[in-house]
Scaffold this motif. Sequence first.
Motif, short mmCIF file in Angstrom:
data_model
loop_
_atom_site.label_atom_id
_atom_site.label_comp_id
_atom_site.label_asym_id
_atom_site.label_seq_id
_atom_site.Cartn_x
_atom_site.Cartn_y
_atom_site.Cartn_z
N MET A 59 0.73 -1.16 -0.02
CA MET A 59 0.02 0.18 0.12
C MET A 59 0.80 1.23 0.00
O MET A 59 1.83 1.33 0.77
CB MET A 59 -0.98 -0.08 1.36
N VAL A 60 0.36 2.18 -0.85
CA VAL A 60 1.02 3.37 -0.75
C VAL A 60 -0.15 4.44 -0.56
O VAL A 60 -0.82 4.54 -1.54
CB VAL A 60 1.63 4.01 -2.20
N ARG A 61 -0.25 5.05 0.63
CA ARG A 61 -1.70 5.81 0.94
C ARG A 61 -1.48 7.11 0.78
O ARG A 61 -0.63 7.87 1.52
CB ARG A 61 -2.04 5.33 2.14
N TYR A 62 -2.54 7.71 0.35
CA TYR A 62 -2.48 9.26 0.20
C TYR A 62 -3.81 9.57 1.01
O TYR A 62 -4.89 9.92 0.18
CB TYR A 62 -2.80 9.85 -1.29
N PRO A 63 -3.99 9.53 2.37
CA PRO A 63 -5.33 9.99 2.75
C PRO A 63 -5.93 11.23 2.42
O PRO A 63 -6.96 11.40 2.63
CB PRO A 63 -5.21 9.66 4.12
N ASP A 64 -5.10 12.15 2.08
CA ASP A 64 -5.42 13.62 1.80
C ASP A 64 -5.30 14.07 0.41
O ASP A 64 -5.03 15.23 -0.03
CB ASP A 64 -4.87 14.63 2.94
N GLY A 65 -5.19 12.96 -0.34
CA GLY A 65 -4.79 13.36 -1.95
C GLY A 65 -3.55 13.56 -2.27
O GLY A 65 -2.49 13.31 -1.34
N GLY A 68 -1.13 16.09 -0.15
CA GLY A 68 -0.98 15.72 1.10
C GLY A 68 0.20 14.79 1.53
O GLY A 68 0.71 14.16 0.49
N ASP A 69 0.46 14.45 2.62
CA ASP A 69 1.42 13.46 2.97
C ASP A 69 0.84 12.26 2.52
O ASP A 69 -0.34 11.69 2.47
CB ASP A 69 1.73 13.36 4.56
N TYR A 70 2.06 11.06 2.28
CA TYR A 70 1.74 9.85 1.89
C TYR A 70 2.69 9.04 2.58
O TYR A 70 3.67 9.45 3.15
CB TYR A 70 1.66 9.66 0.30
N ASN A 112 -10.41 3.14 -0.58
CA ASN A 112 -11.06 3.67 0.36
C ASN A 112 -10.00 3.97 1.27
O ASN A 112 -10.06 4.91 2.28
CB ASN A 112 -12.07 2.87 1.03
N LEU A 113 -8.99 3.37 1.42
CA LEU A 113 -7.80 3.68 2.44
C LEU A 113 -6.84 4.77 1.98
O LEU A 113 -6.03 5.25 2.77
CB LEU A 113 -7.10 2.36 2.86
N GLY A 114 -7.29 5.10 0.76
CA GLY A 114 -6.56 6.15 -0.03
C GLY A 114 -5.12 5.52 -0.76
O GLY A 114 -4.20 6.27 -1.10
N CYS A 115 -5.38 4.46 -1.15
CA CYS A 115 -4.36 3.75 -2.03
C CYS A 115 -4.62 4.29 -3.68
O CYS A 115 -5.32 3.62 -4.08
CB CYS A 115 -4.25 2.22 -1.91
N ILE A 116 -4.09 5.46 -3.97
CA ILE A 116 -4.32 5.91 -5.34
C ILE A 116 -3.70 4.83 -6.10
O ILE A 116 -4.12 4.57 -7.28
CB ILE A 116 -3.76 7.43 -5.28
N GLU A 117 -2.65 4.46 -5.91
CA GLU A 117 -1.89 3.46 -6.85
C GLU A 117 -2.12 2.06 -6.47
O GLU A 117 -2.35 1.82 -5.42
CB GLU A 117 -0.31 3.63 -6.91
N VAL A 243 -3.56 4.21 -11.50
CA VAL A 243 -3.69 5.75 -11.58
C VAL A 243 -2.60 6.05 -10.67
O VAL A 243 -1.91 5.55 -9.73
CB VAL A 243 -5.01 6.16 -10.84
N ARG A 244 -1.89 7.47 -11.22
CA ARG A 244 -0.57 7.85 -10.37
C ARG A 244 -1.01 9.23 -9.85
O ARG A 244 -1.95 9.81 -10.15
CB ARG A 244 0.46 8.11 -11.35
N PRO A 245 -0.24 9.32 -8.78
CA PRO A 245 -0.56 10.80 -8.10
C PRO A 245 0.01 12.10 -8.78
O PRO A 245 0.82 12.76 -8.20
CB PRO A 245 -0.01 10.58 -6.62
#
Length: 302
Positions: A59-65, A68-70, A112-117, A243-245
């Motif tokens: 997981m690479v999580r971006y909870p605030d988009g 934000g911090d990841y 839902n956990l913020g895993c954009i990728e 998808v990439r951030p």
Amino acid sequence: MSKKDQTIAVIVDDKTLSLSNLDKVYFPEQEISKGELIRYYSEMAPIILPHLKQSPFVMVRYPDGINGDYFYQKECPPHAPDWITRYSDPRSKHGLTYLVCDQLATLVYLINLGCIEIHTWASSIYKPNFPKWAVFDLDPDPPSGFKEAIKVAEWLGEILNELKVKFLVKTSGATGVHILLPLNDNHTYAEVQSGIEGICRFLTAQRTESCTVERAVRNRQGKVYLDYLQNGRGRTMAGIYSVRPTRLGHISTPLLWEEVVQGINPDDFHVRSFRRRLEKVGDLSTMMTKGNDFSSILHYFT
């Protein structure tokens, strides 16, 4: 329900999920929300899940988009539902237990956990030491960019065609390019990395003005870095159709060979344009279902 507690319960394949803050904007420039990201992955799940369903997920999580911090997370969350498949790595010094994304409900849970990728190992949980695919990770060092990376991909493709090896070229979704080789998973990570390194060094010797295998960024001199070290146990990269951030929500996109030769604009491949892409060329990742015998590469390049 208060604005602070924006959570809804949904049923996905008979699994109950609590989805939160679906209106939160993850990509400010395009105003792409978390809910829209979940919708993209849900629609793409039939062609994404076959590439994920047997491998440990990182997981690479971006909870605030994306602004934000990841953070990276390998360990399956302790609060994860019981129906999620888990894999305990016997070689992990810390006893890591990974999550396995083998169904739509798990994919939605992860987004839902913020895993954009989407990031998985190259090997399956059944043969964790034998990768199912190899990768040439082409990373341009400025002022080189995508144009230079896709040219290097063309040169590598010519070598692979000579070897009669099947391969898939895809955009990384950022400035780089990936070339994937489906494998029969009968060679170890060390063997695969050695073979890919051999080809990278061969091309670098032929194209010294454009390519490098220098690990130190300061020594790359604006060339395209051929990162063969990505072929290591536990290493991951953005997967097919991930998808990439990035500002547009770029997609890591499989390419036709004529697109590699003639050139494309990676800005054309993003969350909101991708339905048109599939309607135009279909799912190019299906070629990854049948692996290559890696023996010929080992014979010539190690």
